[in-house]
Design a protein around this motif. Structure first.
Motif, PDB file in Angstrom:
ATOM      1  N   GLU A  87     -13.209   6.949  14.474  1.00  0.00           N
ATOM      2  CA  GLU A  87     -12.209   5.972  14.025  1.00  0.00           C
ATOM      3  C   GLU A  87     -10.833   6.629  13.897  1.00  0.00           C
ATOM      4  O   GLU A  87      -9.823   6.018  14.251  1.00  0.00           O
ATOM      5  N   LYS A  88     -10.799   7.867  13.420  1.00  0.00           N
ATOM      6  CA  LYS A  88      -9.524   8.587  13.324  1.00  0.00           C
ATOM      7  C   LYS A  88      -8.932   8.799  14.707  1.00  0.00           C
ATOM      8  O   LYS A  88      -7.725   8.637  14.912  1.00  0.00           O
ATOM      9  N   GLN A  89      -9.772   9.169  15.668  1.00  0.00           N
ATOM     10  CA  GLN A  89      -9.295   9.374  17.030  1.00  0.00           C
ATOM     11  C   GLN A  89      -8.745   8.075  17.608  1.00  0.00           C
ATOM     12  O   GLN A  89      -7.667   8.057  18.222  1.00  0.00           O
ATOM     13  N   GLU A  90      -9.472   6.994  17.416  1.00  0.00           N
ATOM     14  CA  GLU A  90      -9.029   5.693  17.915  1.00  0.00           C
ATOM     15  C   GLU A  90      -7.708   5.288  17.270  1.00  0.00           C
ATOM     16  O   GLU A  90      -6.784   4.814  17.946  1.00  0.00           O
ATOM     17  N   LEU A  91      -7.602   5.500  15.958  1.00  0.00           N
ATOM     18  CA  LEU A  91      -6.375   5.153  15.242  1.00  0.00           C
ATOM     19  C   LEU A  91      -5.186   5.947  15.787  1.00  0.00           C
ATOM     20  O   LEU A  91      -4.131   5.380  16.066  1.00  0.00           O
ATOM     21  N   LEU A  92      -5.372   7.249  15.956  1.00  0.00           N
ATOM     22  CA  LEU A  92      -4.278   8.068  16.478  1.00  0.00           C
ATOM     23  C   LEU A  92      -3.832   7.610  17.862  1.00  0.00           C
ATOM     24  O   LEU A  92      -2.636   7.504  18.139  1.00  0.00           O
ATOM     25  N   LEU A  93      -4.805   7.343  18.735  1.00  0.00           N
ATOM     26  CA  LEU A  93      -4.459   6.924  20.092  1.00  0.00           C
ATOM     27  C   LEU A  93      -3.743   5.578  20.109  1.00  0.00           C
ATOM     28  O   LEU A  93      -2.872   5.336  20.944  1.00  0.00           O
ATOM     29  N   GLU A  94      -4.101   4.711  19.178  1.00  0.00           N
ATOM     30  CA  GLU A  94      -3.480   3.384  19.157  1.00  0.00           C
ATOM     31  C   GLU A  94      -2.140   3.372  18.446  1.00  0.00           C
ATOM     32  O   GLU A  94      -1.225   2.670  18.866  1.00  0.00           O
ATOM     33  N   ILE A  95      -2.008   4.127  17.371  1.00  0.00           N
ATOM     34  CA  ILE A  95      -0.812   4.002  16.550  1.00  0.00           C
ATOM     35  C   ILE A  95       0.309   4.966  16.917  1.00  0.00           C
ATOM     36  O   ILE A  95       1.484   4.638  16.753  1.00  0.00           O
ATOM     37  N   LEU A  96      -0.018   6.159  17.424  1.00  0.00           N
ATOM     38  CA  LEU A  96       1.040   7.129  17.720  1.00  0.00           C
ATOM     39  C   LEU A  96       2.098   6.600  18.680  1.00  0.00           C
ATOM     40  O   LEU A  96       3.295   6.754  18.419  1.00  0.00           O
ATOM     41  N   PRO A  97       1.710   5.978  19.791  1.00  0.00           N
ATOM     42  CA  PRO A  97       2.758   5.465  20.687  1.00  0.00           C
ATOM     43  C   PRO A  97       3.657   4.429  20.011  1.00  0.00           C
ATOM     44  O   PRO A  97       4.865   4.405  20.245  1.00  0.00           O
ATOM     45  N   GLU A  98       3.080   3.604  19.151  1.00  0.00           N
ATOM     46  CA  GLU A  98       3.866   2.559  18.493  1.00  0.00           C
ATOM     47  C   GLU A  98       4.829   3.123  17.461  1.00  0.00           C
ATOM     48  O   GLU A  98       6.004   2.752  17.433  1.00  0.00           O
ATOM     49  N   ILE A  99       4.345   4.016  16.599  1.00  0.00           N
ATOM     50  CA  ILE A  99       5.230   4.527  15.550  1.00  0.00           C
ATOM     51  C   ILE A  99       6.193   5.575  16.068  1.00  0.00           C
ATOM     52  O   ILE A  99       7.277   5.746  15.524  1.00  0.00           O
ATOM     53  N   SER A 100       5.828   6.267  17.130  1.00  0.00           N
ATOM     54  CA  SER A 100       6.697   7.332  17.625  1.00  0.00           C
ATOM     55  C   SER A 100       7.993   6.791  18.208  1.00  0.00           C
ATOM     56  O   SER A 100       9.021   7.464  18.153  1.00  0.00           O
ATOM     57  N   GLN A 101       7.992   5.595  18.749  1.00  0.00           N
ATOM     58  CA  GLN A 101       9.209   5.043  19.342  1.00  0.00           C
ATOM     59  C   GLN A 101      10.330   4.974  18.323  1.00  0.00           C
ATOM     60  O   GLN A 101      11.479   5.268  18.623  1.00  0.00           O
ATOM     61  N   MET A 108       0.858  -1.175   0.000  1.00  0.00           N
ATOM     62  CA  MET A 108       0.000   0.000   0.000  1.00  0.00           C
ATOM     63  C   MET A 108       0.904   1.238   0.000  1.00  0.00           C
ATOM     64  O   MET A 108       1.828   1.331   0.792  1.00  0.00           O
ATOM     65  N   THR A 109       0.601   2.189  -0.852  1.00  0.00           N
ATOM     66  CA  THR A 109       1.387   3.417  -0.924  1.00  0.00           C
ATOM     67  C   THR A 109       0.951   4.391   0.173  1.00  0.00           C
ATOM     68  O   THR A 109      -0.125   4.243   0.762  1.00  0.00           O
ATOM     69  N   VAL A 110       1.768   5.409   0.403  1.00  0.00           N
ATOM     70  CA  VAL A 110       1.423   6.437   1.380  1.00  0.00           C
ATOM     71  C   VAL A 110       0.139   7.141   0.944  1.00  0.00           C
ATOM     72  O   VAL A 110      -0.738   7.419   1.776  1.00  0.00           O
ATOM     73  N   ALA A 111      -0.006   7.405  -0.346  1.00  0.00           N
ATOM     74  CA  ALA A 111      -1.215   8.067  -0.850  1.00  0.00           C
ATOM     75  C   ALA A 111      -2.456   7.212  -0.601  1.00  0.00           C
ATOM     76  O   ALA A 111      -3.506   7.730  -0.198  1.00  0.00           O
ATOM     77  N   GLU A 112      -2.344   5.919  -0.816  1.00  0.00           N
ATOM     78  CA  GLU A 112      -3.477   5.010  -0.571  1.00  0.00           C
ATOM     79  C   GLU A 112      -3.798   4.947   0.917  1.00  0.00           C
ATOM     80  O   GLU A 112      -4.961   4.939   1.309  1.00  0.00           O
ATOM     81  N   LEU A 113      -2.782   4.891   1.722  1.00  0.00           N
ATOM     82  CA  LEU A 113      -2.974   4.853   3.171  1.00  0.00           C
ATOM     83  C   LEU A 113      -3.632   6.142   3.650  1.00  0.00           C
ATOM     84  O   LEU A 113      -4.577   6.109   4.448  1.00  0.00           O
ATOM     85  N   LYS A 114      -3.157   7.278   3.140  1.00  0.00           N
ATOM     86  CA  LYS A 114      -3.748   8.563   3.506  1.00  0.00           C
ATOM     87  C   LYS A 114      -5.217   8.615   3.116  1.00  0.00           C
ATOM     88  O   LYS A 114      -6.065   9.044   3.905  1.00  0.00           O
ATOM     89  N   GLN A 115      -5.540   8.171   1.914  1.00  0.00           N
ATOM     90  CA  GLN A 115      -6.923   8.170   1.447  1.00  0.00           C
ATOM     91  C   GLN A 115      -7.803   7.292   2.339  1.00  0.00           C
ATOM     92  O   GLN A 115      -8.917   7.680   2.703  1.00  0.00           O
ATOM     93  N   ALA A 116      -7.292   6.137   2.733  1.00  0.00           N
ATOM     94  CA  ALA A 116      -8.054   5.229   3.591  1.00  0.00           C
ATOM     95  C   ALA A 116      -8.284   5.844   4.967  1.00  0.00           C
ATOM     96  O   ALA A 116      -9.386   5.753   5.519  1.00  0.00           O
ATOM     97  N   VAL A 117      -7.265   6.487   5.519  1.00  0.00           N
ATOM     98  CA  VAL A 117      -7.398   7.097   6.843  1.00  0.00           C
ATOM     99  C   VAL A 117      -8.377   8.266   6.798  1.00  0.00           C
ATOM    100  O   VAL A 117      -9.222   8.423   7.687  1.00  0.00           O
ATOM    101  N   LEU A 118      -8.279   9.093   5.766  1.00  0.00           N
ATOM    102  CA  LEU A 118      -9.177  10.241   5.663  1.00  0.00           C
ATOM    103  C   LEU A 118     -10.628   9.827   5.473  1.00  0.00           C
ATOM    104  O   LEU A 118     -11.539  10.587   5.797  1.00  0.00           O
ATOM    105  N   ALA A 119     -10.852   8.609   4.987  1.00  0.00           N
ATOM    106  CA  ALA A 119     -12.214   8.110   4.796  1.00  0.00           C
ATOM    107  C   ALA A 119     -12.843   7.616   6.102  1.00  0.00           C
ATOM    108  O   ALA A 119     -14.053   7.383   6.154  1.00  0.00           O
ATOM    109  N   LEU A 120     -12.046   7.480   7.152  1.00  0.00           N
ATOM    110  CA  LEU A 120     -12.559   7.014   8.438  1.00  0.00           C
ATOM    111  C   LEU A 120     -13.462   8.066   9.069  1.00  0.00           C
ATOM    112  O   LEU A 120     -13.338   9.257   8.790  1.00  0.00           O
ATOM    113  N   SER A 121     -14.323   7.614   9.958  1.00  0.00           N
ATOM    114  CA  SER A 121     -15.144   8.551  10.730  1.00  0.00           C
ATOM    115  C   SER A 121     -14.252   9.269  11.738  1.00  0.00           C
ATOM    116  O   SER A 121     -13.116   8.859  12.001  1.00  0.00           O
ATOM    117  N   ARG A 122     -14.763  10.331  12.322  1.00  0.00           N
ATOM    118  CA  ARG A 122     -14.009  11.088  13.328  1.00  0.00           C
ATOM    119  C   ARG A 122     -13.587  10.187  14.480  1.00  0.00           C
ATOM    120  O   ARG A 122     -12.445  10.226  14.942  1.00  0.00           O
TER     121      ARG A 122
END
Length: 75
Positions: A17-31, A1-15
């Motif tokens: 779902e976006k909040q849940e994704l940020l809370l779950e993924i930020l700690p993991e990717i930030s390390q 999956m490309t960054v553009a495809e990933l961005k499009q998929a994330v932007l299609a999420l509900s508010r």
């Protein structure tokens, strides 16, 4: 999956779902990505604009950060 495809998929999420994704993924990717100081300098203006656009008082944010850090300045 490309960054553009990933961005499009994330932007299609509900508010919620976006909040849940940020809370779950930020700690993991930030390390990994936070090890690069040059990247941090690119990321800082993004976060500062988020804070500014949200209407949150920067002084209140700093007080909250100090509370989360046990009152000790970060080094």
């Amino acid at each position: 999956m490309t960054v553009a495809e990933l961005k499009q998929a994330v932007l299609a999420l509900s508010r919620e779902e976006k909040q849940e994704l940020l809370l779950e993924i930020l700690p993991e990717i930030s390390q990994e990505v936070m090890q690069d100081r040059a990247f941090l300098m690119q990321l800082l203006p993004v976060f500062m604009n988020l804070v500014k656009d949200s209407g949150v008082d920067l002084q209140q944010l700093m007080q909250f950060a100090m509370m989360m850090n046990g009152g000790q300045p970060q080094r």
